[in-house]
Design a protein around this motif. Structure first.
Motif, PDB file in Angstrom:
ATOM      1  N   ASP A  99       0.812  -1.222   0.000  1.00  0.00           N
ATOM      2  CA  ASP A  99       0.000   0.000   0.000  1.00  0.00           C
ATOM      3  C   ASP A  99       0.845   1.272   0.000  1.00  0.00           C
ATOM      4  OD1 ASP A  99      -2.304  -1.575   0.076  1.00  0.00           O
ATOM      5  OD2 ASP A  99      -2.311  -1.607   2.279  1.00  0.00           O
ATOM      6  N   SER A 100       2.049   1.193  -0.550  1.00  0.00           N
ATOM      7  CA  SER A 100       2.908   2.378  -0.668  1.00  0.00           C
ATOM      8  C   SER A 100       3.801   2.221  -1.890  1.00  0.00           C
ATOM      9  CB  SER A 100       3.761   2.567   0.594  1.00  0.00           C
ATOM     10  OG  SER A 100       4.678   1.477   0.738  1.00  0.00           O
ATOM     11  N   THR A 101       4.405   3.292  -2.297  1.00  0.00           N
ATOM     12  CA  THR A 101       5.356   3.283  -3.407  1.00  0.00           C
ATOM     13  C   THR A 101       6.645   3.916  -2.932  1.00  0.00           C
ATOM     14  OG1 THR A 101       4.522   5.399  -4.205  1.00  0.00           O
ATOM     15  CG2 THR A 101       3.547   3.421  -5.167  1.00  0.00           C
ATOM     16  N   ALA A 102       7.714   3.601  -3.621  1.00  0.00           N
ATOM     17  CA  ALA A 102       9.007   4.156  -3.241  1.00  0.00           C
ATOM     18  C   ALA A 102       9.845   4.382  -4.495  1.00  0.00           C
ATOM     19  CB  ALA A 102       9.735   3.228  -2.264  1.00  0.00           C
ATOM     20  N   ARG A 103      10.664   5.404  -4.433  1.00  0.00           N
ATOM     21  CA  ARG A 103      11.590   5.702  -5.528  1.00  0.00           C
ATOM     22  C   ARG A 103      12.872   4.898  -5.277  1.00  0.00           C
ATOM     23  NH1 ARG A 103      12.370  10.308  -8.960  1.00  0.00           N
ATOM     24  NH2 ARG A 103      14.560  10.514  -9.615  1.00  0.00           N
ATOM     25  N   VAL A 104      13.254   4.142  -6.269  1.00  0.00           N
ATOM     26  CA  VAL A 104      14.469   3.332  -6.156  1.00  0.00           C
ATOM     27  C   VAL A 104      15.354   3.602  -7.366  1.00  0.00           C
ATOM     28  CG1 VAL A 104      13.307   1.518  -4.847  1.00  0.00           C
ATOM     29  CG2 VAL A 104      13.396   1.368  -7.345  1.00  0.00           C
ATOM     30  N   VAL A 105      16.638   3.435  -7.172  1.00  0.00           N
ATOM     31  CA  VAL A 105      17.613   3.650  -8.246  1.00  0.00           C
ATOM     32  C   VAL A 105      18.312   2.321  -8.512  1.00  0.00           C
ATOM     33  CG1 VAL A 105      19.657   4.913  -8.987  1.00  0.00           C
ATOM     34  CG2 VAL A 105      17.926   6.057  -7.585  1.00  0.00           C
ATOM     35  N   ILE A 106      18.200   1.900  -9.771  1.00  0.00           N
ATOM     36  CA  ILE A 106      18.812   0.625 -10.177  1.00  0.00           C
ATOM     37  C   ILE A 106      19.685   0.895 -11.390  1.00  0.00           C
ATOM     38  CG2 ILE A 106      18.378  -1.726 -11.002  1.00  0.00           C
ATOM     39  CD1 ILE A 106      15.719  -1.642  -9.510  1.00  0.00           C
ATOM     40  N   ASP A 107      20.953   0.590 -11.251  1.00  0.00           N
ATOM     41  CA  ASP A 107      21.912   0.768 -12.349  1.00  0.00           C
ATOM     42  C   ASP A 107      21.888   2.208 -12.881  1.00  0.00           C
ATOM     43  OD1 ASP A 107      23.925   0.048 -14.052  1.00  0.00           O
ATOM     44  OD2 ASP A 107      22.570  -0.833 -15.561  1.00  0.00           O
ATOM     45  N   GLY A 108      21.738   3.159 -11.937  1.00  0.00           N
ATOM     46  CA  GLY A 108      21.763   4.580 -12.313  1.00  0.00           C
ATOM     47  C   GLY A 108      20.452   5.147 -12.802  1.00  0.00           C
ATOM     48  N   ASP A 109      19.428   4.312 -12.948  1.00  0.00           N
ATOM     49  CA  ASP A 109      18.126   4.780 -13.419  1.00  0.00           C
ATOM     50  C   ASP A 109      17.134   4.786 -12.264  1.00  0.00           C
ATOM     51  OD1 ASP A 109      19.036   5.031 -16.045  1.00  0.00           O
ATOM     52  OD2 ASP A 109      18.608   2.907 -16.472  1.00  0.00           O
ATOM     53  N   ALA A 110      16.270   5.820 -12.247  1.00  0.00           N
ATOM     54  CA  ALA A 110      15.283   5.960 -11.178  1.00  0.00           C
ATOM     55  C   ALA A 110      13.994   5.264 -11.578  1.00  0.00           C
ATOM     56  CB  ALA A 110      15.019   7.437 -10.893  1.00  0.00           C
ATOM     57  N   TYR A 111      13.392   4.572 -10.610  1.00  0.00           N
ATOM     58  CA  TYR A 111      12.132   3.867 -10.828  1.00  0.00           C
ATOM     59  C   TYR A 111      11.197   4.152  -9.652  1.00  0.00           C
ATOM     60  CZ  TYR A 111      14.563   1.050 -14.363  1.00  0.00           C
ATOM     61  OH  TYR A 111      15.279   0.639 -15.472  1.00  0.00           O
ATOM     62  N   LEU A 112       9.906   4.013  -9.918  1.00  0.00           N
ATOM     63  CA  LEU A 112       8.912   4.059  -8.863  1.00  0.00           C
ATOM     64  C   LEU A 112       8.408   2.629  -8.686  1.00  0.00           C
ATOM     65  CD1 LEU A 112       7.385   6.039  -6.970  1.00  0.00           C
ATOM     66  CD2 LEU A 112       5.522   6.007  -8.655  1.00  0.00           C
ATOM     67  N   ALA A 113       8.584   2.073  -7.476  1.00  0.00           N
ATOM     68  CA  ALA A 113       8.301   0.654  -7.241  1.00  0.00           C
ATOM     69  C   ALA A 113       7.238   0.493  -6.175  1.00  0.00           C
ATOM     70  CB  ALA A 113       9.572  -0.065  -6.829  1.00  0.00           C
ATOM     71  N   ALA A 114       6.524  -0.664  -6.305  1.00  0.00           N
ATOM     72  CA  ALA A 114       5.504  -1.033  -5.318  1.00  0.00           C
ATOM     73  C   ALA A 114       5.464  -2.556  -5.231  1.00  0.00           C
ATOM     74  CB  ALA A 114       4.149  -0.475  -5.721  1.00  0.00           C
ATOM     75  N   SER A 115       5.060  -3.052  -4.089  1.00  0.00           N
ATOM     76  CA  SER A 115       5.028  -4.515  -3.865  1.00  0.00           C
ATOM     77  C   SER A 115       3.654  -4.932  -3.365  1.00  0.00           C
ATOM     78  CB  SER A 115       6.097  -4.926  -2.855  1.00  0.00           C
ATOM     79  OG  SER A 115       7.393  -4.616  -3.319  1.00  0.00           O
ATOM     80  N   GLU A 116       3.333  -6.238  -3.671  1.00  0.00           N
ATOM     81  CA  GLU A 116       2.049  -6.802  -3.221  1.00  0.00           C
ATOM     82  C   GLU A 116       2.250  -8.298  -2.976  1.00  0.00           C
ATOM     83  OE1 GLU A 116      -2.411  -7.640  -5.001  1.00  0.00           O
ATOM     84  OE2 GLU A 116      -1.295  -5.864  -5.712  1.00  0.00           O
ATOM     85  N   ASP A 117       1.721  -8.772  -1.881  1.00  0.00           N
ATOM     86  CA  ASP A 117       1.861 -10.179  -1.516  1.00  0.00           C
ATOM     87  C   ASP A 117       0.788 -10.995  -2.246  1.00  0.00           C
ATOM     88  OD1 ASP A 117       2.699 -12.459  -0.367  1.00  0.00           O
ATOM     89  OD2 ASP A 117       1.818 -12.055   1.615  1.00  0.00           O
ATOM     90  N   THR A 118       1.258 -11.990  -3.048  1.00  0.00           N
ATOM     91  CA  THR A 118       0.341 -12.869  -3.791  1.00  0.00           C
ATOM     92  C   THR A 118       0.556 -14.306  -3.346  1.00  0.00           C
ATOM     93  OG1 THR A 118       1.906 -13.246  -5.601  1.00  0.00           O
ATOM     94  CG2 THR A 118       0.483 -11.286  -5.750  1.00  0.00           C
ATOM     95  N   ASP A 119      -0.324 -15.205  -3.857  1.00  0.00           N
ATOM     96  CA  ASP A 119      -0.180 -16.622  -3.512  1.00  0.00           C
ATOM     97  C   ASP A 119       1.126 -17.187  -4.053  1.00  0.00           C
ATOM     98  OD1 ASP A 119      -2.618 -16.467  -2.290  1.00  0.00           O
ATOM     99  OD2 ASP A 119      -3.743 -17.233  -4.018  1.00  0.00           O
ATOM    100  N   ALA A 120       1.639 -16.616  -5.137  1.00  0.00           N
ATOM    101  CA  ALA A 120       2.886 -17.114  -5.753  1.00  0.00           C
ATOM    102  C   ALA A 120       4.119 -16.509  -5.118  1.00  0.00           C
ATOM    103  CB  ALA A 120       2.876 -16.808  -7.257  1.00  0.00           C
ATOM    104  N   GLY A 121       3.925 -15.521  -4.235  1.00  0.00           N
ATOM    105  CA  GLY A 121       5.071 -14.876  -3.586  1.00  0.00           C
ATOM    106  C   GLY A 121       4.906 -13.358  -3.597  1.00  0.00           C
TER     107      GLY A 121
END
Length: 432
Positions: A99-121
């Motif tokens: 229920d939140s988002t976060a700005r993350v930097v991967i390999d020098g590029d900025a992304y907006l990421a979010a996570s959700e718990d599913t039956d598969a993981g």
């Protein structure tokens, strides 16, 4: 004029500072709003991706197939016993609190990421923020360049407009500065606007100063002439007595010196009284019965053999310095006695608010065109009544000043018998 004291500079600086603050706040707010709006769009897309992928996993679609079907611009990582990613960079995605988002930097590029718990993981989705950062950066650069340019343009415009608006003021200042003590007849001009009204006011002030200066010069000239006349008479008789002792007597010389000295004394006292009245010096005041003063003067004239009619004298009380008001009454009565053929008429009346003293003679009268001028100092008319034998030429002028000092009026018109009639009107004293 120093720059810091210039109205033009202060107006320009004030406008520059105010607009700079407003534009600065507006620019910062615009960048923040733009960044927030674009980021919100990416956040909505990430949440939709989480929902779509989660639904596919719940429908039984294999994790590998579901993840591989995501576009290249989206990073997807499904954590579990065997993590599944759609790109090598996705393996570095951290798990984000639900229920939140976060700005993350991967390999020098900025992304907006979010996570959700599913039956598969734990499913993590990230979308790039490159277009958001580019848009924000471009807007920042444009505003950083545009705002100073707008401020400079504004300062130039305000400077020019203020200069043109204040140009009439400077022209008016130069005109006034160029008027000397001997050039009071000159006038200033500043157009038909508010400055024109100011110029008109200044012109009226210059006219009053010019009039006062002319009156003062004429007064000094007339006073000098009047004082020189008795001095010349005394000197002539003294020189005559010195050169021809047999042509005159000591008694005759004494009489001339005494009469001319009295005349000079009257002139000097009149001038001093006028000077005090001009300065509006406060005189001790109290209730004065104007009818008593009129009756006293009538008795004095009768003692001199002048016929006086006092049947019209009624009660009338005013607030005044007794000596000052007595001087005004005596001047009017003496003026009437000098020009009366037989009778001087005195009347005093009151209507509750005003008290009127009327002094009338049965002499030749005053022509209508001269009835205002007789109150001027040292005024001389063309007729016999203007050359008052024994008068100083200041009597009626003193009466007018005394009347004005008491917020009253003095008027001259024709009497019932064709002579001169003077009406002195003064505020009545409050009833006790």
């Amino acid at each position: 004029m120093p720059f810091s004291r210039s109205i033009r500079a202060r107006v320009t600086a004030g406008a520059f500072i105010v607009v700079a603050i407003v534009l600065g706040i507006a620019a910062v707010s615009t960048v923040q709003i733009l960044a927030g709006a674009l980021t919100d769009g990416v956040r909505v897309s990430v949440e939709q991706d989480l929902e779509t992928i989660g639904d596919q996993l719940e429908d039984g679609t294999s994790a590998a197939r579901t993840v591989d079907g995501i576009g290249d611009d989206v990073l997807v990582r499904l954590s579990g016993s065997a993590p599944v990613v759609n790109d090598d960079d996705a393996a570095a995605l951290p798990v984000i609190a639900e229920d939140s988002t976060a700005r993350v930097v991967i390999d020098g590029d900025a992304y907006l990421a979010a996570s959700e718990d599913t039956d598969a993981g734990m499913l993590t989705v990230a979308r790039p923020l490159e277009h958001v950062d580019d848009a924000v950066s471009t807007a920042t650069v444009l505003l950083a360049v545009g705002v100073p340019l707008v401020l400079v343009l504004l300062a130039v415009v305000v400077w020019v407009v203020a200069g043109r608006a204040l140009a009439p003021v400077e022209r008016l200042r130069r005109q006034v500065d160029g008027i000397g003590a001997t050039e009071l007849s000159r006038r200033v001009d500043a157009g038909d606007d508010e400055l024109g009204a100011l110029a008109a006011t200044m012109n009226r002030m210059l006219a009053r100063i010019e009039h006062a200066q002319n009156v003062q010069r004429r007064f000094v000239s007339d006073a000098s002439h009047e004082l020189r006349s008795p001095l010349a008479t005394i000197r002539q008789h003294a020189e005559l007595a010195d050169a021809h002792p047999d042509s005159t007597t000591l008694e005759e010389l004494s009489r001339v010196v005494r009469d001319e000295g009295t005349r000079m004394q009257d002139l000097v006292e009149g001038l001093l009284l006028l000077a005090r009245l001009d300065e509006r010096q406060q005189q001790p005041s109290g209730p004065v019965d104007l009818d008593d003063l009129a009756l006293d003067e009538a008795a004095r004239l009768r003692g001199m053999g002048v016929q006086v009619d006092t049947t019209g004298v009624g009660a009338g009380r005013v607030l005044s310095a007794p000596a000052l008001l007595a001087r005004a009454v005596r001047n009017l009565v003496d003026n009437a006695a000098r020009h009366a053929e037989r009778t001087v008429t005195l009347r005093v009346s009151s209507d509750g608010a005003l008290v009127r003293l009327v002094v009338e003679d049965d002499g030749a009268g005053i022509p209508p065109e001269h009835r205002q001028r007789v109150f001027d100092r040292f005024a001389r008319l063309d007729e016999g009544r203007a050359r008052d034998e024994g008068g100083s030429g200041l009597g009626l002028a003193i009466v007018r000043e005394i009347a004005e000092a008491h917020r009253g009026t003095i008027e001259a018109d024709a009497g019932a018998d064709g002579g001169a009639r003077f009406t002195l009107t003064l505020p009545a004293a409050p009833s006790s």
